[in-house]
Design an enzyme around this catalytic site. Structure first.
Site, PDB file in Angstrom:
ATOM      1  N   HIS A  84      -3.594  30.569  78.666  1.00  0.00           N
ATOM      2  CA  HIS A  84      -4.646  30.576  77.585  1.00  0.00           C
ATOM      3  C   HIS A  84      -4.142  29.898  76.408  1.00  0.00           C
ATOM      4  O   HIS A  84      -2.899  30.031  75.936  1.00  0.00           O
ATOM      5  CB  HIS A  84      -5.249  31.786  77.212  1.00  0.00           C
TER       6      HIS A  84
ATOM      7  N   ASP B 163      -5.978  29.844  73.443  1.00  0.00           N
ATOM      8  CA  ASP B 163      -6.370  30.677  72.272  1.00  0.00           C
ATOM      9  C   ASP B 163      -5.436  31.794  71.935  1.00  0.00           C
ATOM     10  O   ASP B 163      -4.586  32.066  72.463  1.00  0.00           O
ATOM     11  CB  ASP B 163      -7.969  31.423  72.485  1.00  0.00           C
TER      12      ASP B 163
ATOM     13  N   ASP C 220       2.521  34.115  72.983  1.00  0.00           N
ATOM     14  CA  ASP C 220       1.076  34.448  73.679  1.00  0.00           C
ATOM     15  C   ASP C 220       0.023  33.516  73.161  1.00  0.00           C
ATOM     16  O   ASP C 220      -0.672  33.935  72.206  1.00  0.00           O
ATOM     17  CB  ASP C 220       1.035  36.063  73.063  1.00  0.00           C
TER      18      ASP C 220
ATOM     19  N   GLU D  47      -9.428  34.191  76.237  1.00  0.00           N
ATOM     20  CA  GLU D  47      -8.403  35.411  76.986  1.00  0.00           C
ATOM     21  C   GLU D  47      -8.350  36.302  75.878  1.00  0.00           C
ATOM     22  O   GLU D  47      -8.594  37.535  76.002  1.00  0.00           O
ATOM     23  CB  GLU D  47      -7.068  34.977  77.184  1.00  0.00           C
ATOM     24  N   GLU D  48      -8.125  36.033  74.534  1.00  0.00           N
ATOM     25  CA  GLU D  48      -8.069  37.059  73.514  1.00  0.00           C
ATOM     26  C   GLU D  48      -9.310  37.661  73.225  1.00  0.00           C
ATOM     27  O   GLU D  48      -9.594  38.719  72.228  1.00  0.00           O
ATOM     28  CB  GLU D  48      -7.517  36.570  72.321  1.00  0.00           C
TER      29      GLU D  48
ATOM     30  N   ASP E  58       2.419  35.268  80.934  1.00  0.00           N
ATOM     31  CA  ASP E  58       1.679  35.437  79.784  1.00  0.00           C
ATOM     32  C   ASP E  58       2.044  37.003  79.821  1.00  0.00           C
ATOM     33  O   ASP E  58       1.247  37.860  79.137  1.00  0.00           O
ATOM     34  CB  ASP E  58       0.052  35.441  80.062  1.00  0.00           C
TER      35      ASP E  58
ATOM     36  N   HIS F 284       0.477  39.193  68.722  1.00  0.00           N
ATOM     37  CA  HIS F 284      -0.670  39.761  67.814  1.00  0.00           C
ATOM     38  C   HIS F 284      -0.001  40.357  66.597  1.00  0.00           C
ATOM     39  O   HIS F 284      -0.830  41.023  65.883  1.00  0.00           O
ATOM     40  CB  HIS F 284      -1.055  41.214  68.843  1.00  0.00           C
TER      41      HIS F 284
HETATM   42  N1  BES Z   1      -0.752  38.207  77.166  1.00  0.00           N
HETATM   43  C1  BES Z   1      -1.327  39.339  76.633  1.00  0.00           C
HETATM   44  C2  BES Z   1      -1.238  40.551  77.541  1.00  0.00           C
HETATM   45  C3  BES Z   1       0.095  41.080  77.815  1.00  0.00           C
HETATM   46  C4  BES Z   1       1.239  40.927  76.918  1.00  0.00           C
HETATM   47  C5  BES Z   1       0.171  41.800  79.085  1.00  0.00           C
HETATM   48  C6  BES Z   1       2.530  41.219  77.268  1.00  0.00           C
HETATM   49  C7  BES Z   1       1.818  42.336  79.323  1.00  0.00           C
HETATM   50  C8  BES Z   1       2.632  41.681  78.559  1.00  0.00           C
HETATM   51  C9  BES Z   1      -2.606  39.046  76.322  1.00  0.00           C
HETATM   52  O1  BES Z   1      -2.927  37.894  75.864  1.00  0.00           O
HETATM   53  C10 BES Z   1      -3.593  39.922  75.788  1.00  0.00           C
HETATM   54  O2  BES Z   1      -3.254  40.282  74.416  1.00  0.00           O
HETATM   55  N2  BES Z   1      -4.559  40.664  76.199  1.00  0.00           N
HETATM   56  C11 BES Z   1      -5.343  41.720  75.503  1.00  0.00           C
HETATM   57  C12 BES Z   1      -6.662  41.843  76.215  1.00  0.00           C
HETATM   58  C13 BES Z   1      -7.707  40.966  75.721  1.00  0.00           C
HETATM   59  C14 BES Z   1      -9.125  41.410  76.537  1.00  0.00           C
HETATM   60  C15 BES Z   1      -7.872  41.178  74.127  1.00  0.00           C
HETATM   61  C16 BES Z   1      -4.632  42.915  75.550  1.00  0.00           C
HETATM   62  O3  BES Z   1      -3.915  43.364  76.294  1.00  0.00           O
HETATM   63  O4  BES Z   1      -4.932  43.550  74.199  1.00  0.00           O
HETATM   64 MN    MN Z   2      -1.788  36.472  76.549  1.00  0.00          MN
HETATM   65 MN    MN Z   3      -2.736  38.327  73.604  1.00  0.00          MN
END
Ligand code: BES
Ligand code: MN
Ligand code: MN
Length: 479
Positions: free
Chosen positions: A109, A111, A142, A175-176, A202, A449
């Site tokens: 992703h 974004d 990320d 994705e975010e 990711d 984040h």
């Molecule tokens: N890359 C992350 C998820 C992640 C990070 C998984 C490190 C395992 C290890 C992804 O971009 C993310 O932040 N996903 C969000 C979900 C989304 C629906 C907002 C999350 O996990 O909060």
């Molecule tokens: Mn991610």
């Molecule tokens: Mn993320």
């Protein structure tokens, strides 16, 4: 954090094969020669604030897709296109060298999360810099940094005539914010996305000297709640004590979400939760983890969580309920004596196999309504969700990734379940019947984040180095 899961290495002979575990000097030579340019190109992407959650950045998000399209073309991809959706576009590209060969679908992703609180960044979130061997910028890890490793590894394979199979790229911009439009795109483009495996960078590794491969992601259920008391803000002296204060009530309601053992009190919440055997849990407990270091890194004098589970279990195989934001009432300078009319909170629940986000949303909503006193009105608004997933560690694709990492790290990676979520991964399985290999290179300490997100220069190049071995191993093992 994450932990180890037992796998049966049913293919020990292949795993020990000297041929497949030998390093290839051409890969390192190509990376060495192009290091500066690879970083410059990544910086170009990091300078565009592609924040999908905030419409103020709309043009930047769209521009990022256009830049990725150009980068894919430059790397040698064909049929590169910007696929429009109801939201932000998906960048697609492919290189089919022989339809009889296997096809790897790369997902990533472009974004990023919002950069706030901006004042806590030591350099601009969209002004990438390298400090102490780390690239600092929103999206550095990320996922721009990790996604771009695949583009550069593909370029490397094209330029060194070593692309061993077909490849398809699908890089999205939502994705975010939950990947809702990508879900629709996947459903509508099953033929276009036909592949043998999906590879995603990711996620992370345990440490730079402890490689790992993620074999599980939690799902997500996210709701916003609104509590309304009186129809207008009131003088807290004239009315205080006699009417419901929605902020007080919201706090009381949130307190009722968990018992004193840290168990979530929503009736039925645990009904579908996968229970791991004591053997599986014992196996997980073997993963390297230093509790003192963990506390120190976060300036915590103690940890916290559900009774009966370890830290690594709490953040991976157990579901959670967390308030992500809470607001209402007076927040300006000095004191204002007021009872607000409304109070709000954003609440997330991380889900584990075999919970379902729609079902949990309903259970939450029913419970929230049931504990609301008559003196207030409440409203629950669901946001995006995602389903939990476990990816197999016995497939050819997993072995290909494991051997690739063993080659480049000099150590066999540990399979781990992560607490994070990537909503589309469960849909890749349910809609395309494709397993994903979660071969990420980030670290928990990369502050994704958070302010000062960063990604190790080591990790960026380690990823570029490892990916070609994954392609080679997967092609060999698919024969
Ligand atoms: N890359 C992350 C998820 C992640 C990070 C998984 C490190 C395992 C290890 C992804 O971009 C993310 O932040 N996903 C969000 C979900 C989304 C629906 C907002 C999350 O996990 O909060
Ligand atoms: Mn991610
Ligand atoms: Mn993320």
């Amino acid at each position: 954090m994450c932990f180890k899961i037992s796998i049966k290495d049913s293919n020990k002979d292949i795993h020990n094969s000297k041929i497949l575990l030998m390093t290839n000097p051409n890969i390192n030579a190509y990376i060495e020669k192009n290091k500066e340019r690879f970083l410059d190109e990544l910086f170009e992407l990091l300078r565009i604030p592609s924040v999908s959650a905030d419409v103020a950045f709309k043009n930047d998000v769209i521009k990022t897709a256009a830049v990725i399209k150009e980068k894919l073309i430059a790397a040698g991809a064909e049929k590169v296109e910007i696929c429009e959706t109801a939201g932000y576009p998906i960048v697609y590209g492919e290189k089919i060298i022989d339809p009889k060969l296997p096809t790897v679908l790369v997902y990533g992703h472009y974004d990023v999360q919002p950069a706030d609180p901006i004042e806590l960044w030591t350099s601009g979130p969209f002004e990438p810099v390298i400090k102490d061997g780390k690239i600092y910028a929103r999206g550095a890890c990320d996922d721009k940094g990790q996604m771009y490793m695949h583009v550069k590894a593909f370029e490397l394979m094209m330029q060194t005539n070593s692309l061993p199979c077909n490849v398809k790229f699908m890089i999205e911009g939502e994705e975010e914010v939950g990947s809702t439009n990508l879900g629709l795109f996947v459903k509508a483009n099953k033929e276009k996305l036909k592949a043998d495996v999906i590879v995603i960078s990711d996620t992370g590794i345990i440490a730079n000297d402890i490689p790992s491969i993620t074999v599980g992601l939690r799902g997500l259920c996210y709701v916003e709640v609104e509590v309304t008391g009186p129809n207008r803000d009131l003088h807290s002296g004239l009315y205080g004590g006699a009417v419901a204060n929605p902020i007080n009530i919201l706090c009381e309601m949130i307190a009722k979400m968990k018992d004193d053992k840290g168990h979530i009190a929503i009736p039925g919440f645990y009904d579908d939760v996968e229970i791991l055997s004591s053997e599986e849990r014992a196996e997980m407990a073997k993963a390297p983890f230093d509790l003192e270091k963990y506390k120190k890194a976060l300036d915590l004098s103690d940890i916290h969580g559900e009774a009966g589970f370890s830290t690594n279990e709490r953040n991976s195989i157990r579901p959670t309920l967390d308030v992500n934001g809470i607001w209402g009432g007076y927040q300006g300078e000095g004191a204002k004596t007021v009872i607000a009319s409304k109070a709000y909170a954003k609440i997330s629940m991380r889900l584990v196999p075999h919970q379902n986000s729609d079902k949990i949303t309903k259970l939450f909503s029913d419970y929230f309504n049931s504990i609301a006193p008559k003196s207030v009105k409440v409203k629950v608004t669901p946001h995006h969700g995602g389903e939990p997933v476990v990816t197999p560690s016995t497939t050819a694709a997993y072995k290909a990734a494991s051997m690739a990492m063993e080659t480049t790290f000099g150590k066999k990676p540990v399979p781990v379940r992560s607490g994070g979520s990537i909503p589309i991964v469960a849909m890749f399985k349910s809609e395309l019947n494709l397993d994903s290999v979660l071969m990420g290179f980030g670290l928990d300490s990369d502050a994704i984040h958070s302010p000062n997100e960063h990604y190790g220069v080591f990790n960026f190049f380690k990823g570029i180095e490892t990916i070609p071995y994954f392609f080679k191993n997967f092609t060999e093992l698919s024969k």
